[in-house]
Motif scaffolding. Sequence first.
Motif, short mmCIF file in Angstrom:
data_model
loop_
_atom_site.label_atom_id
_atom_site.label_comp_id
_atom_site.label_asym_id
_atom_site.label_seq_id
_atom_site.Cartn_x
_atom_site.Cartn_y
_atom_site.Cartn_z
N UNK A 296 0.83 -1.20 0.00
CA UNK A 296 0.00 0.00 0.00
C UNK A 296 0.87 1.26 0.00
N UNK A 297 1.94 1.24 0.77
CA UNK A 297 2.85 2.39 0.81
C UNK A 297 3.53 2.59 -0.54
N UNK A 298 3.94 1.48 -1.16
CA UNK A 298 4.58 1.57 -2.47
C UNK A 298 3.63 2.15 -3.51
N UNK A 299 2.40 1.69 -3.52
CA UNK A 299 1.42 2.18 -4.47
C UNK A 299 1.15 3.67 -4.26
N UNK A 300 1.04 4.07 -3.00
CA UNK A 300 0.79 5.48 -2.70
C UNK A 300 1.89 6.37 -3.25
N UNK A 317 -3.56 -5.68 -6.45
CA UNK A 317 -3.43 -5.62 -7.91
C UNK A 317 -4.76 -5.23 -8.53
N UNK A 318 -4.71 -4.30 -9.46
CA UNK A 318 -5.91 -3.80 -10.12
C UNK A 318 -5.98 -4.36 -11.54
N UNK A 319 -7.08 -4.97 -11.89
CA UNK A 319 -7.25 -5.55 -13.22
C UNK A 319 -7.26 -4.46 -14.28
N UNK A 320 -6.51 -4.67 -15.34
CA UNK A 320 -6.49 -3.73 -16.47
C UNK A 320 -6.58 -4.49 -17.78
N UNK A 321 -6.40 -3.82 -18.87
CA UNK A 321 -6.48 -4.46 -20.19
C UNK A 321 -5.13 -5.06 -20.57
N UNK A 322 -4.66 -5.98 -19.73
CA UNK A 322 -3.35 -6.59 -19.91
C UNK A 322 -3.48 -8.10 -19.83
N UNK A 323 -2.45 -8.86 -20.29
CA UNK A 323 -2.49 -10.32 -20.15
C UNK A 323 -2.72 -10.73 -18.71
N UNK A 324 -3.13 -11.96 -18.50
CA UNK A 324 -3.62 -12.42 -17.20
C UNK A 324 -2.63 -12.23 -16.05
N UNK A 325 -1.33 -12.41 -16.30
CA UNK A 325 -0.36 -12.30 -15.21
C UNK A 325 0.00 -10.86 -14.90
N UNK A 326 -0.37 -9.94 -15.79
CA UNK A 326 -0.05 -8.53 -15.59
C UNK A 326 -1.32 -7.75 -15.27
N UNK A 327 -1.17 -6.77 -14.43
CA UNK A 327 -2.27 -5.93 -14.03
C UNK A 327 -1.87 -4.49 -14.29
N UNK A 328 -2.79 -3.58 -14.07
CA UNK A 328 -2.49 -2.20 -14.43
C UNK A 328 -1.51 -1.53 -13.50
N UNK A 329 -1.21 -2.14 -12.35
CA UNK A 329 -0.24 -1.53 -11.43
C UNK A 329 0.85 -2.49 -10.97
N UNK A 362 -1.06 2.62 -9.72
CA UNK A 362 -1.04 2.21 -8.31
C UNK A 362 -1.45 3.35 -7.39
N UNK A 363 -0.97 4.55 -7.69
CA UNK A 363 -1.36 5.73 -6.90
C UNK A 363 -2.87 5.97 -6.99
N UNK A 364 -3.42 5.81 -8.18
CA UNK A 364 -4.86 5.98 -8.37
C UNK A 364 -5.63 4.95 -7.54
N UNK A 365 -5.18 3.69 -7.59
CA UNK A 365 -5.84 2.63 -6.82
C UNK A 365 -5.74 2.89 -5.32
N UNK A 366 -4.58 3.39 -4.88
CA UNK A 366 -4.42 3.72 -3.46
C UNK A 366 -5.42 4.78 -3.03
N UNK A 367 -5.66 5.75 -3.89
CA UNK A 367 -6.64 6.80 -3.58
C UNK A 367 -8.05 6.23 -3.50
N UNK A 368 -8.37 5.33 -4.40
CA UNK A 368 -9.73 4.80 -4.48
C UNK A 368 -10.03 3.74 -3.41
#
Length: 386
Positions: A296-300, A317-329, A362-368
């Motif tokens: 959480x600290x790293x993402x912030x 990890x936040x799901x994004x439009x990436x292959x299954x092992x990769x996420x948007x952060x 990651x920063x966006x996800x930390x905010x949300x």
Amino acid sequence: MEHKRKKILIICNSSDTLMNFRGKLIESLVLQHELTVFCPLITRLEIRNSLLKLGVMIEENQLKPSKVSLFSDLNYLCELYRLIKRTRPDLVFPYAFKPVIYGTLVAKYCGVKRITPMLTGLGYNFSMDNPAKKWWSIVTRMLLKLALRSDSALRVIFQNKDDLKLLMHKHIIGKGTAAFVVNGSGVDLNYYQYSRPSPGPVGFLMISRLINAKGIREYYEAAKQMKALFPEMRFKLIGADNDNVDAIDRSLYQALKSGEVLEYYGAVTDVRPYIKDAAVVVLPSYYGEGIPRSLMEAMAMGRAIITCDHVGCKETLNHGDLPSARFSNGILIPIKDTAALVAAMTHFRRHPEDIISFGINGRILAKEKFDVNIINARMLHILQDA
């Protein structure tokens, strides 16, 4: 809504986490209630002074949270009983494993009207592989079931849905028990501010106590392989080497300290300079996490992350439009898989643009999801709602 001023007893297993993990919550609670904390001996003067400045009463003990000691635990139970009988709290708020078990049992016995234990992860207690230590897990589960037995005074807080589902599946917590889920302890976005990673050789950082289930050996072995291929890359590790049932062996500890593979800095009071200096933060944990604080600290602070497909960790990890092992952060890997960790690290060396974009996401996800103000608002509602 106005709330009647109550006497609240907070019970924890580490004085070092009081202000860093719960400081904002304590600040909010003390405005409306009378607070006492029951914690292991406070060795850092700034923590003691911060609590006293807020008007929090301090009661200390000799609890060893990660060590099996029958005499120590019985003494802790007696101290806790005497404290509750003397202070007569309206609400007892224990968090972390031993305080949850002992604090809840004693509070029930003393007839406390509201008990709100928070499980910040299940630790080893449902995943201990070592047969020599399995007996302790069995005893712990029995005590937890006894502590969390349905009671009108009881409200249980979890930091991820998987822990709640597991305890219900194991019949440790019943369907009639009031249970709530919050997104970890939260992170102060003003304190952990965003910064753009510096260009240059990719640097990796792991923040963790030196215990096996956090993935210390996997990180060390991956760093060793990566350094052989890319000597310019840097690998750092910060975290305490403490007396723990699952502490790493001394040969690995000496290898860490040698500095031949990675830079080990021990325990630090402020992780921010280390996160700022890193490009990617790694936690290959298979420990029973709540939601890992370090991630959480790293993402912030806008850092890409690599972590395991495991309870608590995967929540970051936040799901994004990436292959299954990769996420948007960040990148999610299997547990105990050094090869997958090496592949994830290699990805960031080959695609440095992902370091920046994943960090922003990651920063966006930390905010949300992990903003301490959002989480504390929910915590206050759970704790104060009659």
